[in-house]
Design a protein around this motif. Sequence first.
Motif, short mmCIF file in Angstrom:
data_model
loop_
_atom_site.label_atom_id
_atom_site.label_comp_id
_atom_site.label_asym_id
_atom_site.label_seq_id
_atom_site.Cartn_x
_atom_site.Cartn_y
_atom_site.Cartn_z
N VAL A 77 10.48 34.45 -35.08
CA VAL A 77 9.49 34.34 -34.00
C VAL A 77 9.89 35.21 -32.82
N VAL A 78 11.18 35.18 -32.48
CA VAL A 78 11.67 36.00 -31.37
C VAL A 78 11.48 37.49 -31.68
N LYS A 79 11.75 37.91 -32.91
CA LYS A 79 11.57 39.31 -33.29
C LYS A 79 10.11 39.74 -33.18
N LEU A 80 9.19 38.88 -33.61
CA LEU A 80 7.78 39.21 -33.53
C LEU A 80 7.33 39.34 -32.07
N LEU A 81 7.77 38.40 -31.22
CA LEU A 81 7.40 38.47 -29.81
C LEU A 81 7.97 39.71 -29.14
N THR A 82 9.21 40.05 -29.52
CA THR A 82 9.84 41.23 -28.92
C THR A 82 9.15 42.51 -29.35
N ARG A 83 8.71 42.57 -30.61
CA ARG A 83 8.14 43.81 -31.13
C ARG A 83 6.70 44.02 -30.73
N TYR A 84 5.91 42.94 -30.68
CA TYR A 84 4.47 43.10 -30.49
C TYR A 84 3.98 42.66 -29.11
N THR A 85 4.88 42.29 -28.22
CA THR A 85 4.49 41.94 -26.85
C THR A 85 5.37 42.72 -25.88
N PHE A 86 5.10 42.52 -24.60
CA PHE A 86 5.89 43.19 -23.56
C PHE A 86 7.15 42.42 -23.21
N LEU A 87 7.39 41.30 -23.86
CA LEU A 87 8.52 40.45 -23.51
C LEU A 87 9.83 41.06 -24.01
N GLY A 88 10.88 40.91 -23.21
CA GLY A 88 12.22 41.26 -23.66
C GLY A 88 12.78 40.17 -24.54
N ARG A 89 13.97 40.40 -25.07
CA ARG A 89 14.54 39.43 -26.00
C ARG A 89 14.83 38.09 -25.31
N GLY A 90 15.32 38.13 -24.06
CA GLY A 90 15.60 36.88 -23.36
C GLY A 90 14.33 36.09 -23.09
N ALA A 91 13.27 36.76 -22.62
CA ALA A 91 12.01 36.07 -22.36
C ALA A 91 11.39 35.55 -23.66
N ALA A 92 11.46 36.34 -24.73
CA ALA A 92 10.92 35.89 -26.02
C ALA A 92 11.69 34.67 -26.52
N SER A 93 12.99 34.65 -26.31
CA SER A 93 13.79 33.48 -26.71
C SER A 93 13.37 32.25 -25.93
N GLY A 94 13.11 32.42 -24.63
CA GLY A 94 12.66 31.29 -23.83
C GLY A 94 11.30 30.78 -24.27
N VAL A 95 10.39 31.69 -24.61
CA VAL A 95 9.06 31.27 -25.08
C VAL A 95 9.16 30.52 -26.41
N ALA A 96 9.99 31.03 -27.34
CA ALA A 96 10.16 30.36 -28.64
C ALA A 96 10.77 28.98 -28.45
N LEU A 97 11.76 28.86 -27.57
CA LEU A 97 12.40 27.56 -27.33
C LEU A 97 11.42 26.58 -26.69
N LEU A 98 10.63 27.05 -25.73
CA LEU A 98 9.62 26.19 -25.11
C LEU A 98 8.57 25.74 -26.12
N GLY A 99 8.16 26.65 -27.01
CA GLY A 99 7.20 26.26 -28.04
C GLY A 99 7.75 25.20 -28.97
N LEU A 100 9.03 25.33 -29.33
CA LEU A 100 9.65 24.30 -30.18
C LEU A 100 9.65 22.94 -29.49
N LEU A 101 10.01 22.92 -28.20
CA LEU A 101 10.03 21.66 -27.46
C LEU A 101 8.64 21.04 -27.39
N LEU A 102 7.61 21.86 -27.17
CA LEU A 102 6.25 21.34 -27.09
C LEU A 102 5.80 20.75 -28.42
N VAL A 103 6.13 21.42 -29.53
CA VAL A 103 5.74 20.91 -30.85
C VAL A 103 6.42 19.58 -31.14
N VAL A 104 7.73 19.50 -30.89
CA VAL A 104 8.47 18.26 -31.15
C VAL A 104 7.95 17.13 -30.26
N ALA A 105 7.77 17.43 -28.98
CA ALA A 105 7.27 16.40 -28.07
C ALA A 105 5.88 15.95 -28.46
#
Length: 447
Positions: A71-99
């Motif tokens: 997921v982080v690789k896809l966000l980094t490649r196809y969006t303007f997000l850097g690796r750190g920001a993509a990692s934060g988005v993926a982690l936030l998405g995981l928390l939202l799904v679990v919650a």
Amino acid sequence: MSKLRPTPRAPGLAQEVEEIPLGVRRLAAWSWRILVIVTATALILYGLLQITGIVIPVLLAVLLAVLLTPVVKLLTRYTFLGRGAASGVALLGLLLVVAGMFTLAGRQLIAKWADIQDKLVTGFESVSEWAKTTFQIDAPMINSALDEGLAKLQENADTLLNSAVSTAAVLGNLVTGVLIMLFTLFFLLSSGPTIWRWVVGLLPPAARTGTHEAFRRGWKALSAYVRTQILVAAVDAVGISIGMVALGLGSYAVPIWLLVFLFSFIPLVGAIASGIIAVLLVLVLQNWIFALIMLGIVLLVQQLEGNVLQPLLMGKAVELHPLAVFLGVAGGAMIAGIPGALFAIPLIAFVNATLLYIVGRDPSPELGVDSASRDHFAALAVGHHPHFADVDADAESDASRAEGRDTSDSQAQPATVSEAKSAVPSADVSEQSPEQAPEFPTKPTQE
């Protein structure tokens, strides 16, 4: 006619050693080495068990990193997000799904709690009547058993109170573990390749490329296992939830889905336990006929999982015999309880793939050689500090393949000092003789 001559003694071999049979000497040599390995392994396990509050969250973070890295690789490649920001988005998405899953399941349970209580009482009474009729158990026997149970409960009131206090401490440790897991997961996603290259850089130069390639095989096997287990757990949960809906218990479908999904990550034992819980719930809320139907649904879903899904999805990436799975789960449970049973099979899959590569049986020859990391280690060997340490070699390789360039050169020759110089921005590199050039192990031959 030639005369028989005694076998010449090996140079430097004492007389008393020569008298010992060769087989005994070899067995002794193997024995003390095996003892050293077993002792070192036992000491490592003992040390890890003393810090399970850190080890378990870190292992969970590794498994989640395997899941979220694509997921982080896809966000980094196809969006303007850097690796750190993509990692934060993926982690936030995981928390939202679990919650979201736990919130939905909790709301359904709370909404149906009164109905559950009533049906539990009714189901218990019906089971008691069936037991009385079938096994000729009279009411005084049941009442005496209940009275004895209450007496035992009162006698052990102090123990229960201590257990409640320890449970509060466990909840505190659980919150700490979750924070450690989230913190570790973020940095594994954002700078995992950099951390790994730093670790490999501590090894001798000749071992760096081989260690990295063995790790890539193990990581691929681990990734295949985690993705397969998630898909299999989802299929199990959906199948059993559909069975609950078909039997008129759709209000409990989401809690059962979540329960089966979580339990399915424990190999062998988890699927059986979650299936038993679903059957018992149907027995209490409906009747024994519906319970038998639910048992058939559970067995059908588990047979589909074990005989179709797992062999089809895992393929040759994770080749583990069922006996290895059974013994691994049993051994992990004996050593570390439920966490040991949970992490045993992923660890075995990872170690199996890495050892196969080390002994020359490449389990994933299509991976070839990671040339970017090889050049990085070559530059380290000649005393330079490359500036591309933060580049994800796997993502770079994927992007290069998409552009038509081949970065997994399985037929590539070992890197030379000149190649290492060209990969480093600095130009003032002192020349070395061919004898001083670092050697890197080539890809092992396949059997």
